[in-house]
Design a protein around this motif. Structure first.
Motif, PDB file in Angstrom:
ATOM      1  N   SER A 137       7.536   8.470   3.523  1.00  0.00           N
ATOM      2  CA  SER A 137       6.706   7.283   3.332  1.00  0.00           C
ATOM      3  C   SER A 137       5.482   7.685   2.523  1.00  0.00           C
ATOM      4  CB  SER A 137       6.283   6.695   4.685  1.00  0.00           C
ATOM      5  OG  SER A 137       5.500   7.632   5.409  1.00  0.00           O
ATOM      6  N   VAL A 138       4.736   6.673   2.065  1.00  0.00           N
ATOM      7  CA  VAL A 138       3.428   6.894   1.454  1.00  0.00           C
ATOM      8  C   VAL A 138       2.429   6.052   2.231  1.00  0.00           C
ATOM      9  CG1 VAL A 138       4.225   7.511  -0.851  1.00  0.00           C
ATOM     10  CG2 VAL A 138       3.873   5.102  -0.291  1.00  0.00           C
ATOM     11  N   THR A 139       1.189   6.561   2.361  1.00  0.00           N
ATOM     12  CA  THR A 139       0.174   5.874   3.150  1.00  0.00           C
ATOM     13  C   THR A 139      -0.979   5.440   2.259  1.00  0.00           C
ATOM     14  OG1 THR A 139       0.770   7.195   5.087  1.00  0.00           O
ATOM     15  CG2 THR A 139      -1.349   6.060   5.147  1.00  0.00           C
ATOM     16  N   VAL A 140      -1.391   4.178   2.448  1.00  0.00           N
ATOM     17  CA  VAL A 140      -2.473   3.589   1.673  1.00  0.00           C
ATOM     18  C   VAL A 140      -3.603   3.244   2.628  1.00  0.00           C
ATOM     19  CG1 VAL A 140      -3.131   1.633   0.225  1.00  0.00           C
ATOM     20  CG2 VAL A 140      -0.849   2.603   0.028  1.00  0.00           C
ATOM     21  N   SER A 141      -4.836   3.599   2.259  1.00  0.00           N
ATOM     22  CA  SER A 141      -6.000   3.242   3.078  1.00  0.00           C
ATOM     23  C   SER A 141      -6.472   1.839   2.715  1.00  0.00           C
ATOM     24  CB  SER A 141      -7.136   4.241   2.862  1.00  0.00           C
ATOM     25  OG  SER A 141      -8.297   3.793   3.557  1.00  0.00           O
ATOM     26  N   ILE A 142      -6.622   0.991   3.745  1.00  0.00           N
ATOM     27  CA  ILE A 142      -7.152  -0.362   3.527  1.00  0.00           C
ATOM     28  C   ILE A 142      -8.569  -0.472   4.091  1.00  0.00           C
ATOM     29  CG2 ILE A 142      -4.881  -1.464   3.481  1.00  0.00           C
ATOM     30  CD1 ILE A 142      -5.394  -2.307   6.424  1.00  0.00           C
ATOM     31  N   ALA A 146     -11.818  -6.295   1.579  1.00  0.00           N
ATOM     32  CA  ALA A 146     -12.139  -7.665   1.957  1.00  0.00           C
ATOM     33  C   ALA A 146     -11.217  -8.622   1.207  1.00  0.00           C
ATOM     34  CB  ALA A 146     -13.606  -7.964   1.629  1.00  0.00           C
ATOM     35  N   ALA A 147     -11.311  -9.910   1.542  1.00  0.00           N
ATOM     36  CA  ALA A 147     -10.474 -10.925   0.894  1.00  0.00           C
ATOM     37  C   ALA A 147     -10.644 -10.856  -0.617  1.00  0.00           C
ATOM     38  CB  ALA A 147     -10.840 -12.312   1.414  1.00  0.00           C
ATOM     39  N   GLY A 148      -9.530 -10.892  -1.325  1.00  0.00           N
ATOM     40  CA  GLY A 148      -9.553 -10.816  -2.783  1.00  0.00           C
ATOM     41  C   GLY A 148      -9.304  -9.421  -3.315  1.00  0.00           C
ATOM     42  N   ASP A 149      -9.450  -8.398  -2.474  1.00  0.00           N
ATOM     43  CA  ASP A 149      -9.192  -7.020  -2.902  1.00  0.00           C
ATOM     44  C   ASP A 149      -7.684  -6.765  -2.946  1.00  0.00           C
ATOM     45  OD1 ASP A 149     -11.883  -6.508  -3.055  1.00  0.00           O
ATOM     46  OD2 ASP A 149     -11.998  -5.536  -1.082  1.00  0.00           O
ATOM     47  N   SER A 150      -7.273  -5.844  -3.794  1.00  0.00           N
ATOM     48  CA  SER A 150      -5.864  -5.469  -3.859  1.00  0.00           C
ATOM     49  C   SER A 150      -5.753  -3.980  -4.175  1.00  0.00           C
ATOM     50  CB  SER A 150      -5.129  -6.298  -4.917  1.00  0.00           C
ATOM     51  OG  SER A 150      -5.695  -6.093  -6.190  1.00  0.00           O
ATOM     52  N   ILE A 151      -4.593  -3.434  -3.901  1.00  0.00           N
ATOM     53  CA  ILE A 151      -4.297  -2.040  -4.220  1.00  0.00           C
ATOM     54  C   ILE A 151      -3.132  -2.030  -5.191  1.00  0.00           C
ATOM     55  CG2 ILE A 151      -3.423   0.146  -3.306  1.00  0.00           C
ATOM     56  CD1 ILE A 151      -5.093  -0.296  -0.848  1.00  0.00           C
ATOM     57  N   LEU A 152      -3.302  -1.316  -6.293  1.00  0.00           N
ATOM     58  CA  LEU A 152      -2.276  -1.219  -7.322  1.00  0.00           C
ATOM     59  C   LEU A 152      -1.413   0.022  -7.094  1.00  0.00           C
ATOM     60  CD1 LEU A 152      -4.474  -2.065 -10.447  1.00  0.00           C
ATOM     61  CD2 LEU A 152      -3.182  -3.643  -8.994  1.00  0.00           C
ATOM     62  N   ALA A 153      -0.246   0.021  -7.710  1.00  0.00           N
ATOM     63  CA  ALA A 153       0.676   1.154  -7.556  1.00  0.00           C
ATOM     64  C   ALA A 153       0.020   2.464  -7.960  1.00  0.00           C
ATOM     65  CB  ALA A 153       1.942   0.906  -8.373  1.00  0.00           C
ATOM     66  N   LYS A 154      -0.807   2.440  -9.027  1.00  0.00           N
ATOM     67  CA  LYS A 154      -1.454   3.675  -9.492  1.00  0.00           C
ATOM     68  C   LYS A 154      -2.477   4.205  -8.498  1.00  0.00           C
ATOM     69  CE  LYS A 154      -5.048   1.299 -12.150  1.00  0.00           C
ATOM     70  NZ  LYS A 154      -5.588   1.045 -13.495  1.00  0.00           N
ATOM     71  N   ASP A 155      -2.906   3.363  -7.521  1.00  0.00           N
ATOM     72  CA  ASP A 155      -3.891   3.773  -6.516  1.00  0.00           C
ATOM     73  C   ASP A 155      -3.242   4.446  -5.305  1.00  0.00           C
ATOM     74  OD1 ASP A 155      -5.881   2.599  -8.101  1.00  0.00           O
ATOM     75  OD2 ASP A 155      -5.567   0.643  -7.144  1.00  0.00           O
ATOM     76  N   VAL A 156      -1.912   4.412  -5.227  1.00  0.00           N
ATOM     77  CA  VAL A 156      -1.214   4.980  -4.070  1.00  0.00           C
ATOM     78  C   VAL A 156      -1.102   6.491  -4.243  1.00  0.00           C
ATOM     79  CG1 VAL A 156       0.926   5.001  -2.727  1.00  0.00           C
ATOM     80  CG2 VAL A 156       0.106   2.857  -3.747  1.00  0.00           C
ATOM     81  N   PRO A 157      -1.638   7.268  -3.288  1.00  0.00           N
ATOM     82  CA  PRO A 157      -1.524   8.727  -3.398  1.00  0.00           C
ATOM     83  C   PRO A 157      -0.077   9.182  -3.191  1.00  0.00           C
ATOM     84  CG  PRO A 157      -2.622   8.113  -1.336  1.00  0.00           C
ATOM     85  CD  PRO A 157      -2.381   6.850  -2.094  1.00  0.00           C
ATOM     86  N   LEU A 158       0.418   9.971  -4.145  1.00  0.00           N
ATOM     87  CA  LEU A 158       1.803  10.447  -4.077  1.00  0.00           C
ATOM     88  C   LEU A 158       1.833  11.950  -3.853  1.00  0.00           C
ATOM     89  CD1 LEU A 158       3.376   8.497  -7.083  1.00  0.00           C
ATOM     90  CD2 LEU A 158       3.507   7.918  -4.662  1.00  0.00           C
ATOM     91  N   PRO A 159       2.828  12.445  -3.122  1.00  0.00           N
ATOM     92  CA  PRO A 159       2.968  13.894  -2.946  1.00  0.00           C
ATOM     93  C   PRO A 159       3.231  14.588  -4.287  1.00  0.00           C
ATOM     94  CG  PRO A 159       4.432  12.679  -1.459  1.00  0.00           C
ATOM     95  CD  PRO A 159       3.863  11.694  -2.419  1.00  0.00           C
ATOM     96  N   SER A 160       2.919  15.851  -4.352  1.00  0.00           N
ATOM     97  CA  SER A 160       3.143  16.645  -5.557  1.00  0.00           C
ATOM     98  C   SER A 160       4.609  16.576  -5.955  1.00  0.00           C
ATOM     99  CB  SER A 160       2.743  18.098  -5.283  1.00  0.00           C
ATOM    100  OG  SER A 160       3.031  18.894  -6.395  1.00  0.00           O
ATOM    101  N   GLY A 161       4.872  16.384  -7.248  1.00  0.00           N
ATOM    102  CA  GLY A 161       6.243  16.338  -7.747  1.00  0.00           C
ATOM    103  C   GLY A 161       6.873  14.963  -7.680  1.00  0.00           C
ATOM    104  N   THR A 162       6.171  13.974  -7.124  1.00  0.00           N
ATOM    105  CA  THR A 162       6.685  12.611  -7.029  1.00  0.00           C
ATOM    106  C   THR A 162       6.033  11.758  -8.105  1.00  0.00           C
ATOM    107  OG1 THR A 162       6.987  12.860  -4.633  1.00  0.00           O
ATOM    108  CG2 THR A 162       6.975  10.618  -5.496  1.00  0.00           C
ATOM    109  N   THR A 170       1.104  -2.635 -11.132  1.00  0.00           N
ATOM    110  CA  THR A 170       1.819  -3.478 -10.169  1.00  0.00           C
ATOM    111  C   THR A 170       1.031  -3.557  -8.868  1.00  0.00           C
ATOM    112  OG1 THR A 170       3.939  -2.808 -11.107  1.00  0.00           O
ATOM    113  CG2 THR A 170       3.990  -3.762  -8.892  1.00  0.00           C
ATOM    114  N   VAL A 171       0.834  -4.783  -8.350  1.00  0.00           N
ATOM    115  CA  VAL A 171       0.110  -4.970  -7.088  1.00  0.00           C
ATOM    116  C   VAL A 171       1.024  -4.564  -5.934  1.00  0.00           C
ATOM    117  CG1 VAL A 171      -1.011  -6.634  -5.555  1.00  0.00           C
ATOM    118  CG2 VAL A 171      -1.333  -6.810  -8.030  1.00  0.00           C
ATOM    119  N   VAL A 172       0.532  -3.663  -5.093  1.00  0.00           N
ATOM    120  CA  VAL A 172       1.292  -3.189  -3.937  1.00  0.00           C
ATOM    121  C   VAL A 172       0.957  -4.027  -2.710  1.00  0.00           C
ATOM    122  CG1 VAL A 172       1.624  -1.245  -2.373  1.00  0.00           C
ATOM    123  CG2 VAL A 172       1.486  -0.851  -4.833  1.00  0.00           C
ATOM    124  N   LEU A 173      -0.338  -4.229  -2.482  1.00  0.00           N
ATOM    125  CA  LEU A 173      -0.761  -5.108  -1.389  1.00  0.00           C
ATOM    126  C   LEU A 173      -2.069  -5.771  -1.769  1.00  0.00           C
ATOM    127  CD1 LEU A 173      -3.224  -3.658   0.430  1.00  0.00           C
ATOM    128  CD2 LEU A 173      -1.325  -2.271   1.189  1.00  0.00           C
TER     129      LEU A 173
END
Length: 196
Positions: A137-142, A146-162, A170-173
Motif C-alpha cells: 500500500s501507499v500512505t498519504v497524510s491528510i 481543509a475543505a477544498g484541499d486535494s492531494i495529487l498523484a505526484k504528492d504521494v510518497p512512493l517506495p524506492s524503485g516504484t 491526477t487527483v487522488v483524494l
C-alpha cells in the motif's frame, strides 16, 4: 512484500462441469499466463489461496509440475453472494521484471478542525514496480487539510524503485465540506406542500 508458496495441479478438463468438480474438492481453477508462453490451466488450494489474496498484489511462488514459477494475481472472480473464489488469472513474473499494478491508498492524520469529508477519487494508485518488491500500500497524510484541499498523484510518497503509473496532476483524494446538500430545483416547499 510477502511471498506465498502454493502447490498447483495441471488441469486437463475444462468447462463449467469441470470447474464445479474442482471447487467441490476445495480447489480453485486458474490460468497462468505471460512471457509469450501458452496459458497453463491449473487448480490451486482454495483456503491457502484465499488467505494469500488478503494481501494486495501478493507474490505467489507456485510449484507447477515440478518447476517453480513466480506469479501475481491479475483477475480474481468471486461468487457474488457467498464470496468464495470462482476463478483466478495469474501473470507469470521474474525477479527484476517491472510490472504495472494498482496499490491501495491509505490515509493517516486528522483533518483541520471542522466537519469535512475525505473523498477518495482513486482507491488504488497505478504504479510500476519490480515484481518482487511491489508495495502492499501507499500512505498519504491528510493532517491539517481543509475543505477544498486535494492531494495529487505526484504528492504521494512512493517506495524506492516504484514509479507513478498515472499523470502526476491526477487527483487522488479531495477534502469536501460536510454541509447538507441544497435541495434540487422543484424540491423543497413546493413538493412538501403537495404531499400534505
Amino acid at each position: 512484500m510477502s511471498e506465498v508458496k502454493l502447490a498447483t495441479e495441471i488441469r486437463s478438463e475444462f468447462g463449467k462441469g469441470a470447474a464445479r468438480r474442482t471447487r467441490r474438492e476445495n480447489k480453485v481453477p486458474g490460468v497462468l499466463y505471460g512471457h509469450g508462453s501458452d496459458p497453463i490451466h491449473i487448480s490451486l488450494p482454495g483456503h491457502e489461496l484465499l488467505l494469500a489474496l488478503r494481501t494486495p498484489n501478493v507474490l505467489l511462488s507456485l510449484d507447477v509440475d515440478g518447476t517453480t514459477a513466480l506469479a501475481i494475481p491479475k483477475a480474481v472472480q468471486r461468487d457474488a453472494i457467498k464470496g468464495f473464489l470462482v476463478h483466478v488469472d495469474l501473470q507469470l513474473v521474474t525477479r527484476g521484471e517491472k510490472v504495472n499494478v494498482d496499490v491501495p491508498i491509505l490515509t493517516e492524520g486528522e483533518l483541520a478542525p471542522g466537519a469535512f469529508l475525505v473523498e477518495h477519487v482513486l482507491n488504488a494508485l497505478p504504479v510500476e514496480a519490480e515484481a518482487t518488491h511491489i508495495p502492499e500500500s501507499v500512505t498519504v497524510s491528510i493532517a491539517g487539510l481543509a475543505a477544498g484541499d486535494s492531494i495529487l498523484a505526484k504528492d504521494v510518497p512512493l517506495p524506492s524503485g516504484t514509479i507513478l503509473g498515472v499523470d502526476g496532476e491526477t487527483v487522488v483524494l479531495q477534502v469536501l465540506s460536510a454541509q447538507a446538500e441544497e435541495p434540487a430545483a422543484g424540491e423543497g416547499e413546493g413538493s412538501t406542500a403537495s404531499e400534505a
